[in-house]
Motif scaffolding. Structure first.
Motif, PDB file in Angstrom:
ATOM      1  N   SER A 259       0.563  -1.126  -0.224  1.00  8.20           N
ATOM      2  CA  SER A 259       0.171  -0.276   0.042  1.00  8.20           C
ATOM      3  C   SER A 259       1.258   1.098  -0.074  1.00  8.20           C
ATOM      4  O   SER A 259       0.406   2.218  -0.779  1.00  8.20           O
ATOM      5  CB  SER A 259      -1.217   0.332   1.015  1.00  8.20           C
ATOM      6  OG  SER A 259       0.103   0.053   2.403  1.00  8.20           O
ATOM      7  N   LEU A 260       1.770   1.029   0.542  1.00  6.24           N
ATOM      8  CA  LEU A 260       3.200   2.472   0.215  1.00  6.24           C
ATOM      9  C   LEU A 260       3.606   2.775  -1.172  1.00  6.24           C
ATOM     10  O   LEU A 260       3.638   3.550  -1.718  1.00  6.24           O
ATOM     11  CB  LEU A 260       4.109   2.199   1.839  1.00  6.24           C
ATOM     12  CG  LEU A 260       3.287   2.047   2.663  1.00  6.24           C
ATOM     13  CD1 LEU A 260       4.848   2.233   4.097  1.00  6.24           C
ATOM     14  CD2 LEU A 260       2.638   3.130   3.465  1.00  6.24           C
ATOM     15  N   CYS A 261       4.219   1.237  -1.999  1.00 11.30           N
ATOM     16  CA  CYS A 261       5.213   1.582  -2.276  1.00 11.30           C
ATOM     17  C   CYS A 261       4.257   1.620  -3.884  1.00 11.30           C
ATOM     18  O   CYS A 261       4.577   1.379  -4.912  1.00 11.30           O
ATOM     19  CB  CYS A 261       6.386   1.120  -2.597  1.00 11.30           C
ATOM     20  SG  CYS A 261       6.417  -0.751  -2.260  1.00 11.30           S
ATOM     21  N   ARG A 262       2.897   0.381  -4.072  1.00  7.11           N
ATOM     22  CA  ARG A 262       2.997  -0.112  -4.873  1.00  7.11           C
ATOM     23  C   ARG A 262       3.109  -0.461  -5.871  1.00  7.11           C
ATOM     24  O   ARG A 262       3.509  -0.171  -7.428  1.00  7.11           O
ATOM     25  CB  ARG A 262       1.836   1.884  -5.712  1.00  7.11           C
ATOM     26  CG  ARG A 262       0.672   2.536  -4.682  1.00  7.11           C
ATOM     27  CD  ARG A 262       0.637   3.527  -4.904  1.00  7.11           C
ATOM     28  NE  ARG A 262      -0.742   4.386  -4.349  1.00  7.11           N
ATOM     29  CZ  ARG A 262      -0.754   4.796  -2.992  1.00  7.11           C
ATOM     30  NH1 ARG A 262       0.724   4.791  -2.576  1.00  7.11           N
ATOM     31  NH2 ARG A 262      -1.861   4.787  -2.784  1.00  7.11           N
ATOM     32  N   ASN A 263       4.250  -0.687  -5.297  1.00  2.43           N
ATOM     33  CA  ASN A 263       4.991  -2.378  -6.182  1.00  2.43           C
ATOM     34  C   ASN A 263       5.242  -3.538  -5.591  1.00  2.43           C
ATOM     35  O   ASN A 263       6.228  -3.812  -4.683  1.00  2.43           O
ATOM     36  CB  ASN A 263       6.452  -1.960  -6.186  1.00  2.43           C
ATOM     37  CG  ASN A 263       7.960  -2.380  -7.212  1.00  2.43           C
ATOM     38  OD1 ASN A 263       7.796  -3.406  -6.706  1.00  2.43           O
ATOM     39  ND2 ASN A 263       8.053  -1.496  -8.633  1.00  2.43           N
ATOM     40  N   GLU A 264       5.113  -4.840  -6.145  1.00  4.98           N
ATOM     41  CA  GLU A 264       5.113  -5.435  -5.519  1.00  4.98           C
ATOM     42  C   GLU A 264       6.317  -6.289  -5.390  1.00  4.98           C
ATOM     43  O   GLU A 264       6.985  -6.377  -4.270  1.00  4.98           O
ATOM     44  CB  GLU A 264       4.656  -7.203  -6.761  1.00  4.98           C
ATOM     45  CG  GLU A 264       3.666  -7.486  -6.441  1.00  4.98           C
ATOM     46  CD  GLU A 264       2.690  -8.560  -7.525  1.00  4.98           C
ATOM     47  OE1 GLU A 264       3.348  -9.547  -6.620  1.00  4.98           O
ATOM     48  OE2 GLU A 264       1.571  -8.315  -7.658  1.00  4.98           O
ATOM     49  N   GLU A 265       7.896  -6.182  -5.997  1.00  2.37           N
ATOM     50  CA  GLU A 265       9.127  -6.472  -5.165  1.00  2.37           C
ATOM     51  C   GLU A 265       9.325  -5.404  -4.661  1.00  2.37           C
ATOM     52  O   GLU A 265      10.297  -5.898  -3.582  1.00  2.37           O
ATOM     53  CB  GLU A 265      10.023  -6.345  -6.994  1.00  2.37           C
ATOM     54  CG  GLU A 265       9.290  -7.118  -8.126  1.00  2.37           C
ATOM     55  CD  GLU A 265       8.973  -8.599  -7.570  1.00  2.37           C
ATOM     56  OE1 GLU A 265      10.158  -9.029  -7.170  1.00  2.37           O
ATOM     57  OE2 GLU A 265       8.656  -9.315  -8.456  1.00  2.37           O
TER      58      GLU A 265
ATOM     59  N   LEU B 283       8.446  -1.265   8.542  1.00  2.00           N
ATOM     60  CA  LEU B 283       8.658  -1.162   7.471  1.00  2.00           C
ATOM     61  C   LEU B 283       8.553   0.057   7.121  1.00  2.00           C
ATOM     62  O   LEU B 283       8.474   0.807   6.109  1.00  2.00           O
ATOM     63  CB  LEU B 283       7.376  -1.989   7.689  1.00  2.00           C
ATOM     64  CG  LEU B 283       7.423  -2.733   6.369  1.00  2.00           C
ATOM     65  CD1 LEU B 283       6.876  -4.023   5.701  1.00  2.00           C
ATOM     66  CD2 LEU B 283       6.355  -1.581   5.517  1.00  2.00           C
ATOM     67  N   LYS B 284       7.364   1.275   8.027  1.00  2.00           N
ATOM     68  CA  LYS B 284       7.038   2.310   7.662  1.00  2.00           C
ATOM     69  C   LYS B 284       8.921   2.938   7.196  1.00  2.00           C
ATOM     70  O   LYS B 284       8.865   4.315   6.426  1.00  2.00           O
ATOM     71  CB  LYS B 284       6.503   2.846   8.427  1.00  2.00           C
ATOM     72  CG  LYS B 284       5.896   4.807   7.863  1.00  2.00           C
ATOM     73  CD  LYS B 284       5.546   4.387   6.743  1.00  2.00           C
ATOM     74  CE  LYS B 284       4.988   6.743   6.438  1.00  2.00           C
ATOM     75  NZ  LYS B 284       3.686   6.331   6.379  1.00  2.00           N
ATOM     76  N   ASN B 285       9.739   3.666   8.399  1.00  2.00           N
ATOM     77  CA  ASN B 285      10.813   3.469   8.125  1.00  2.00           C
ATOM     78  C   ASN B 285      11.787   3.717   7.726  1.00  2.00           C
ATOM     79  O   ASN B 285      12.649   4.462   6.495  1.00  2.00           O
ATOM     80  CB  ASN B 285      11.399   3.986   9.292  1.00  2.00           C
ATOM     81  CG  ASN B 285      11.089   4.836  10.895  1.00  2.00           C
ATOM     82  OD1 ASN B 285      10.644   5.575  10.424  1.00  2.00           O
ATOM     83  ND2 ASN B 285      11.404   3.550  11.515  1.00  2.00           N
ATOM     84  N   LEU B 286      12.000   2.292   7.066  1.00  2.00           N
ATOM     85  CA  LEU B 286      12.415   1.878   5.598  1.00  2.00           C
ATOM     86  C   LEU B 286      11.735   1.895   4.732  1.00  2.00           C
ATOM     87  O   LEU B 286      12.486   2.539   3.309  1.00  2.00           O
ATOM     88  CB  LEU B 286      12.211  -0.099   5.834  1.00  2.00           C
ATOM     89  CG  LEU B 286      13.429  -1.022   6.820  1.00  2.00           C
ATOM     90  CD1 LEU B 286      13.040  -2.621   6.384  1.00  2.00           C
ATOM     91  CD2 LEU B 286      14.721  -0.481   6.502  1.00  2.00           C
ATOM     92  N   TYR B 287      10.986   2.085   4.566  1.00  2.00           N
ATOM     93  CA  TYR B 287       9.879   2.749   3.249  1.00  2.00           C
ATOM     94  C   TYR B 287      10.781   3.992   2.878  1.00  2.00           C
ATOM     95  O   TYR B 287      10.821   5.163   1.542  1.00  2.00           O
ATOM     96  CB  TYR B 287       8.475   2.960   3.548  1.00  2.00           C
ATOM     97  CG  TYR B 287       7.465   3.494   2.520  1.00  2.00           C
ATOM     98  CD1 TYR B 287       7.223   2.957   1.075  1.00  2.00           C
ATOM     99  CD2 TYR B 287       7.003   4.755   2.093  1.00  2.00           C
ATOM    100  CE1 TYR B 287       7.163   3.345  -0.301  1.00  2.00           C
ATOM    101  CE2 TYR B 287       6.788   5.324   1.030  1.00  2.00           C
ATOM    102  CZ  TYR B 287       6.223   5.164  -0.126  1.00  2.00           C
ATOM    103  OH  TYR B 287       6.229   5.705  -0.825  1.00  2.00           O
ATOM    104  N   ILE B 288      10.903   5.010   3.174  1.00  2.00           N
ATOM    105  CA  ILE B 288      10.719   6.403   3.476  1.00  2.00           C
ATOM    106  C   ILE B 288      11.852   6.339   3.562  1.00  2.00           C
ATOM    107  O   ILE B 288      12.717   7.517   2.169  1.00  2.00           O
ATOM    108  CB  ILE B 288      11.178   6.820   4.856  1.00  2.00           C
ATOM    109  CG1 ILE B 288       8.539   7.709   5.222  1.00  2.00           C
ATOM    110  CG2 ILE B 288      11.353   8.210   5.355  1.00  2.00           C
ATOM    111  CD1 ILE B 288       8.474   7.055   7.185  1.00  2.00           C
ATOM    112  N   ASP B 289      13.226   5.941   3.701  1.00  2.00           N
ATOM    113  CA  ASP B 289      14.442   5.638   3.639  1.00  2.00           C
ATOM    114  C   ASP B 289      14.514   4.914   2.063  1.00  2.00           C
ATOM    115  O   ASP B 289      15.321   6.027   1.534  1.00  2.00           O
ATOM    116  CB  ASP B 289      15.337   4.960   4.815  1.00  2.00           C
ATOM    117  CG  ASP B 289      15.226   5.043   5.649  1.00  2.00           C
ATOM    118  OD1 ASP B 289      15.305   6.369   6.745  1.00  2.00           O
ATOM    119  OD2 ASP B 289      15.643   4.329   7.009  1.00  2.00           O
TER     120      ASP B 289
END
Length: 161
Positions: free
Chosen positions: A23-29, A61-67
């Motif tokens: 839902s955050l990145c919208r990319n399966e990989e 997970l959210k912090n990794l996504y932001i990074d």
């Protein structure tokens, strides 16, 4: 952390974390990578009580996504054909209604889609989301209501077509 504990934690939280990452990145990989890295960090460094584990996993997970978002944008390569294996997302969203609903949620602005995924797909309570986001419970309730209204409008527009 022992191997059987790791397997239990992985089994309990993988799908929810994967859906949240997607839902955050919208990319399966990228979602798979974020989820894997989250579990790696949990297995290496988590030492709190299990009741706080779920919250901690989602925060990591959210912090990794932001990074990742700060570092570089992800580029999709659509011309490469890879053998199709049923992904966790496909397994969870087997029915067409749920798939359409999830796709509509992903089309919403990020702040709304994130809240809807946390509340409905990851089973966080309003108070847990408020703590996670550093917001008040009434504020989260208001944003959830706005997100539901936007989603409802989006679904109604599709029905009219």
């Amino acid at each position: 952390m022992q191997k059987k504990d790791m397997e239990k934690i992985y089994g309990m939280h993988y799908r929810e974390l994967y859906l949240y990452a997607h839902s955050l990145c919208r990319n399966e990989e990228q979602a798979k990578d974020l989820t894997s890295e989250t579990f790696y960090r949990a297995f290496v460094s988590f030492d709190m009580k299990e009741e706080k584990l779920k919250y901690w996993l989602f925060r990591v997970l959210k912090n990794l996504y932001i990074d990742e978002k700060r570092k570089k944008p992800w580029v999709l390569i659509e011309s490469i054909e890879v053998p199709v294996e049923e992904s966790p997302l496909t397994q969870l969203l087997k029915t067409e209604q749920r798939r359409v609903l999830f796709e509509k949620i992903l089309l919403l602005p990020e702040e709304y889609s994130e809240l809807l995924v946390l509340f409905y797909f990851s089973n966080f309570s309003v108070s847990e989301i408020a703590r996670m986001k550093g917001a008040t419970e009434p504020g989260v309730k208001m944003k959830l209501m706005r997100a539901r209204n936007k989603l409802k409008g989006s679904l109604e527009n599709e029905e009219k077509l």
